[in-house]
Design an enzyme around this catalytic site. Structure first.
Site, short mmCIF file in Angstrom:
data_model
loop_
_atom_site.label_atom_id
_atom_site.label_comp_id
_atom_site.label_asym_id
_atom_site.label_seq_id
_atom_site.Cartn_x
_atom_site.Cartn_y
_atom_site.Cartn_z
N TRP A 98 0.85 -1.19 0.00
CA TRP A 98 0.00 0.00 0.00
C TRP A 98 0.88 1.24 0.00
O TRP A 98 2.08 1.13 0.29
CB TRP A 98 -0.91 -0.01 1.25
CG TRP A 98 -2.20 0.72 1.01
CD1 TRP A 98 -2.52 1.98 1.41
CD2 TRP A 98 -3.33 0.22 0.30
NE1 TRP A 98 -3.79 2.29 0.99
CE2 TRP A 98 -4.31 1.23 0.30
CE3 TRP A 98 -3.62 -0.99 -0.35
CZ2 TRP A 98 -5.54 1.08 -0.32
CZ3 TRP A 98 -4.85 -1.14 -0.98
CH2 TRP A 98 -5.79 -0.11 -0.95
N ASP B 158 0.02 11.11 -0.17
CA ASP B 158 -1.01 12.13 -0.03
C ASP B 158 -2.35 11.50 0.35
O ASP B 158 -2.47 10.28 0.42
CB ASP B 158 -1.14 12.93 -1.33
CG ASP B 158 -1.75 12.10 -2.46
OD1 ASP B 158 -1.54 10.86 -2.49
OD2 ASP B 158 -2.44 12.67 -3.32
N GLU C 25 -3.60 8.73 -1.65
CA GLU C 25 -2.78 7.51 -1.57
C GLU C 25 -2.05 7.21 -2.87
O GLU C 25 -1.80 6.06 -3.20
CB GLU C 25 -3.65 6.29 -1.20
CG GLU C 25 -4.66 6.60 -0.13
CD GLU C 25 -5.27 5.35 0.48
OE1 GLU C 25 -6.01 4.66 -0.22
OE2 GLU C 25 -4.98 5.08 1.66
N GLU C 26 -1.73 8.25 -3.62
CA GLU C 26 -1.12 8.02 -4.93
C GLU C 26 0.27 8.63 -5.05
O GLU C 26 1.14 8.07 -5.70
CB GLU C 26 -2.01 8.61 -6.03
CG GLU C 26 -3.33 7.90 -6.16
CD GLU C 26 -4.31 8.62 -7.07
OE1 GLU C 26 -5.22 7.96 -7.58
OE2 GLU C 26 -4.16 9.84 -7.27
N GLU D 144 -19.11 7.06 -3.73
CA GLU D 144 -17.91 7.88 -3.75
C GLU D 144 -17.98 8.91 -4.88
O GLU D 144 -17.75 10.10 -4.68
CB GLU D 144 -16.69 6.98 -3.95
CG GLU D 144 -15.36 7.71 -3.92
CD GLU D 144 -14.21 6.76 -4.21
OE1 GLU D 144 -14.04 6.37 -5.39
OE2 GLU D 144 -13.49 6.40 -3.26
#
Ligand SMILES: *[C@@H]1O[C@H](CO)[C@@H](O)[C@H](O)[C@H]1NC(C)=O
Ligand SMILES: *[C@@H]1O[C@H](CO)[C@@H](O)[C@H](O)[C@H]1NC(C)=O
Length: 625
Positions: free
Chosen positions: A149, A207, A210-211, A436
């Site tokens: 992750w 960030d 998550e990228e 979302e």
């Protein structure tokens, strides 16, 4: 600046809001008033132990979404949970009639986080480094998540501190018992997160999306608020935040100096991504640090800051392209549009998000509230383009509340905010369910994880801002930050203790670990991951399913490095381990030929032991899937 005079504005401004909310024809307001309790119930449905959508979830843990596949969001993320409980604590404080409904959830949350802080995970452990606090997400029973992750993510601890500080501040005002509980039970949870924030704010991480691995505006903003507000609470409770909170001015300096490119805040720096940096990141960050009494030049970067408004316009305008976003085609520049994370986004199609479209409205309501509170607003060369869309004459200058330009601008920005809410409402199904995203193309259906907790929380915080309900102030009257060039930071080592009184297990011995950085050169194909596993539980105790993932943060073609700092819970022992390649397409693992050994230093060592190695074994083959 004089805090007292800003406070004086409060009574007047909220009086006006109460009157207008009572007016007969606020259809949008009626609609929001109806949706708000629906959204709150939907949030609570996603929280353990009794949330109807999330059976099996531990008490106090917030599940990001009940969706278990395509995408699987059935985990608890530190960030989403903290933002959710920031909202819940604010609702709890402002509405005494709803308190009994929410109090148990807040106490469960604090207890669950005290426990989570001690769960050893792929980012590390609590002792001695605090590194485990940077972990991104956990299984819903509170156990570690072991997959590869984007970690660490530094905003989790600071956002959690902000949420818990909000409750502790209120509790301390309720009398000696509340004050004692805030000090003896709750403060130790906060103190760990502040220690982490003070220690790691100047290191890179992922960030909020998550990228991107680098430094992120949203993260730094939340870190600044946590440290400032943490120091205030420590003073109030007669405890010490230690050197961590002394970092606040340097964090503010970095926030103000490093991200601004002359036109807008570049949301992510220190990375190699080819993105413009126009991103919902900075808008959401300004909502997190919003304080209605703060001045627009606060180094925290409030919604009414000229640079925040300029960044807002630059980011929103990207979504006005009707070819890329048919959902927004033909909408004039003074009306809100459906907005997503950033225009280069491809995740699940890169559609508009509900939480971001509501966030945009909240941001604008917040800015308006600040102008009203201050009784003036300024249009300068930085913010002029933002204002010109809404009020075409928009001459530069400072306008006091009795000036007609002031009311014209305030009305225009308020209407602009409303129009973002209308967009999100238009694409919300009849039953109020919030996924979302929603499709940018006809028929504009919901996309992605269903019943996203954060989407509901965003509707509620937007509703609170629109209704003129503001949380307690945190920006100090004597706020200051060094200006650029920023001093070279030397962040302090944090001190960490399990928050036992709040519910953390009292097993400090078993929590001791020593930090080792595993660095292995291993050329991999896209989709293949490297893990390390071995004879300590942080390396899976030779169980491949619990192996420690390494990261590609420093990987390049010329230097194919996989690495991770691991807190290895076998101090003083001889560690046996090896690297392994996890193949794509469920093809299983490829193991090294050799066993490797490492003599570990004793418990208490904080210097990272670095091992530099080369893959020694067969390579893998990409599968066909
Ligand atoms: C650390 O802080 C200094 C001073 O503000 C800044 O120049 C540098 O970019 C920061 N690095 C990271 C990774 O935050
Ligand atoms: C934790 O355990 C230690 C050793 O068993 C004990 O001395 C200490 O009092 C315990 N602390 C708390 C807060 O229960």
């Amino acid at each position: 600046m004089v805090l007292g005079s800003r406070r004086l504005g409060l009574a007047v401004a909220s009086l006006v809001l109460v009157i207008s909310a009572g007016a007969a024809c606020d259809e949008l307001g009626d609609d929001i008033t109806q949706q708000r309790p629906v959204a709150l119930e939907a949030v609570l449905d996603n929280i353990g132990p009794d949330g109807s959508q999330v059976p099996g979830t531990a008490a106090g843990l917030v599940v990001a979404s009940p969706s278990r596949n395509d995408p699987d969001y059935f985990f608890t993320w530190s960030r989403d949970a903290a933002l959710t409980f920031k909202m819940i604590v604010e609702e709890y404080i402002r509405d005494p009639s709803g308190r009994s409904h929410l109090e148990g959830h807040i106490r469960n949350y604090i207890r669950s986080q005290a426990i989570l802080q001690t769960v050893a995970n792929p980012s590390g452990t609590l002792l001695p480094s605090g590194r485990g606090l940077g972990e991104v997400k956990y299984h819903v029973d509170g156990s570690r998540f072991n997959g590869a992750w984007g970690r660490p993510q530094h905003d989790g601890p600071s956002l959690r501190a902000i949420a818990v500080i909000g409750f502790a501040k209120w509790l301390a005002e309720q009398g000696p018992e509340g004050e004692a509980e805030a000090r003896d039970v709750i403060w130790p949870v906060i103190a760990n997160d502040l220690s982490y924030t003070g220690q790691y704010w100047n290191t890179t991480g992922f960030d909020l999306w998550e990228e991107v691995h680098g430094a992120s505006f949203f993260t730094v903003q939340s870190q600044y608020r946590a440290l400032v507000e943490g120091a205030q609470l420590a003073d109030r409770l007669g405890v010490s935040c230690g050197p961590a909170c002394d970092e606040a001015p340097e964090v503010a300096c970095f926030l103000n100096a490093a991200f601004w490119n002359g036109q807008y805040f570049v949301s992510n720096i220190h990375n190699s991504h080819a993105r413009s940096g126009r991103d919902a990141n900075s808008m959401l960050g300004s909502n997190v640090v919003f304080d209605v009494n703060a001045p627009c030049d606060s180094p925290s970067i409030q919604p009414c800051a000229s640079r925040a408004l300029a960044s807002f316009k630059q980011w929103v305008d990207g979504f006005r392209d009707g070819n890329a976003y048919p959902i927004n085609s033909g909408i004039p520049p003074n009306r809100g549009v459906a907005v997503g994370r950033y225009t280069e986004d491809v995740y699940l199609g890169g559609h508009p998000w509900y939480l971001i479209t509501y966030g945009a409205a909240e941001f604008l309501y917040n800015a308006v509230a600040q102008w009203k509170r201050q009784g003036s607003l300024t249009i300068d060369s930085t913010s002029r383009a933002f204002f010109a869309d809404l009020y075409s004459r928009a001459p530069e200058g400072t306008y006091r509340a009795d000036d007609s330009v002031f009311s014209l601008v305030v009305d225009a920005v308020t209407a602009y905010a409303d129009s973002f809410v209308e967009v999100a409402r238009r694409y919300t199904p009849e039953d109020g369910a919030l996924a979302e995203q929603f499709d940018r193309r006809p028929p504009f259906q919901p996309v992605g994880a269903r019943d996203l907790t954060w989407s509901y929380a965003a509707l509620i915080t937007m509703a609170a801002s629109r209704a003129g309900e503001y949380a307690a102030s945190w920006v100090p009257a004597d706020e200051s930050a060094p200006s650029a060039p920023c001093p070279r930071p030397e962040p302090p080592h944090g001190t960490y203790f399990p928050a036992i009184a709040a519910g953390a297990p009292n097993n400090t011995d078993s929590l001791c670990a020593v930090p080792v950085e595993f660095r292995v050169l291993a050329r991999t194909y896209y989709g293949e991951d490297i893990y390390v596993f071995g004879s300590a539980s942080s390396l899976g105790d030779w169980d491949i399913n619990n192996a420690q993932p390494l990261s590609t943060n420093e990987y390049s073609d010329s230097h194919p490095l996989w690495n991770a700092v691991v807190d290895v819970d076998a101090p003083g022992e001889r560690l046996a381990y090896k690297y392994v390649r996890r193949q794509n397409c469920n093809q299983g693992y490829v193991y090294e030929w050799v066993d490797r050994y490492l003599d570990l230093p004793p418990c208490g060592t904080t210097d990272v032991l670095v091992v530099n190695e080369q893959w020694n074994g067969p390579t893998g083959q990409p599968g066909n899937c």
